[in-house]
Design a protein around this motif. Sequence first.
Motif, mmCIF file in Angstrom:
data_model
loop_
_atom_site.group_PDB
_atom_site.id
_atom_site.type_symbol
_atom_site.label_atom_id
_atom_site.label_comp_id
_atom_site.label_asym_id
_atom_site.label_seq_id
_atom_site.Cartn_x
_atom_site.Cartn_y
_atom_site.Cartn_z
ATOM 1 N N MET A 68 0.905 -1.208 -0.011
ATOM 2 C CA MET A 68 -0.091 0.003 0.108
ATOM 3 C C MET A 68 0.972 1.453 0.114
ATOM 4 S SD MET A 68 -3.367 -0.899 2.486
ATOM 5 C CE MET A 68 -3.768 -2.592 2.327
ATOM 6 N N ASP A 74 -3.158 5.161 -4.536
ATOM 7 C CA ASP A 74 -4.410 4.665 -4.459
ATOM 8 C C ASP A 74 -4.709 4.568 -2.957
ATOM 9 O OD1 ASP A 74 -5.276 4.019 -6.861
ATOM 10 O OD2 ASP A 74 -4.362 2.135 -6.985
ATOM 11 N N PHE A 75 -3.743 4.469 -2.090
ATOM 12 C CA PHE A 75 -3.716 4.066 -0.549
ATOM 13 C C PHE A 75 -3.492 5.043 0.114
ATOM 14 C CE2 PHE A 75 -3.431 -0.121 -2.799
ATOM 15 C CZ PHE A 75 -4.661 -0.422 -2.546
ATOM 16 N N LEU A 78 -5.530 6.426 3.456
ATOM 17 C CA LEU A 78 -5.965 5.548 4.369
ATOM 18 C C LEU A 78 -4.989 5.765 5.633
ATOM 19 C CD1 LEU A 78 -6.396 2.020 2.721
ATOM 20 C CD2 LEU A 78 -8.021 3.758 3.306
ATOM 21 N N MET A 83 -4.747 1.103 6.945
ATOM 22 C CA MET A 83 -3.864 0.285 6.291
ATOM 23 C C MET A 83 -3.566 -1.064 6.653
ATOM 24 S SD MET A 83 -0.964 2.472 4.619
ATOM 25 C CE MET A 83 -1.243 3.772 3.713
ATOM 26 N N GLY A 101 -6.705 -2.369 -4.958
ATOM 27 C CA GLY A 101 -6.580 -1.441 -5.711
ATOM 28 C C GLY A 101 -7.508 -1.581 -6.970
ATOM 29 N N GLY A 137 -12.097 0.043 -2.197
ATOM 30 C CA GLY A 137 -11.272 -0.919 -1.512
ATOM 31 C C GLY A 137 -12.007 -1.399 -0.692
#
Length: 200
Positions: A68, A74-75, A78, A83, A101, A137
């Motif tokens: 991640m 994309d992450f 978080l 995560m 993703g 997600g």
Amino acid sequence: IAGNATELLMLTRGFTGSADATAAMLRHAKALGKDGTKYITEIAGMAQEMGKQFGISAKVIGKGVGEMMKNISDFGHLSKKEMLAAATYAGKLGLEVKDLGKVMNKFLNFEDAAEGAAQMAQAFGMNVDAMELMKGGPEAIDEMRRAFFESGKSLEDMSAAERKLLEQQTGLTGANLDAFFSVENADMSYDELINGAARG
């Protein structure tokens, strides 16, 4: 980093699984204004607790979190706990973080989410909340899995055409689709894992 080389090597071998993942965590920690080694050590401790609670290896969780952090576009939104929960969720379902993703990128706006929800309702009788899909997600996965199991559908009973349509809607194919809708994990939810991360 030079002063913490031994500790970072141990964290790479025992937790993140790769130098790239460790480097990504160090970069993320630096961006947050935190000490990198302490940051990774703290995440590793939290992953150990998550692993004990949910019966999954902390190294699997560590690899997921590292992936991640290598994909911040994309992450990056978080939190650390989110995560950890997402990596645990993916591990429990037998999915890779990149699969999260794919689902996340499937419903980036309301139009895509509404169309996806409508198609799943029409084809499979799934009552999917488009707003939940837009969260992407784990939340989108949770929503689709909930709707699928509540519809009484089973992958075993689907035709090849129905499987293809479900693959298009989820962004997952083959064995990943099977893992996604595994009856074995039907009762597991992302909320449960988030709550576990909050306690940890």
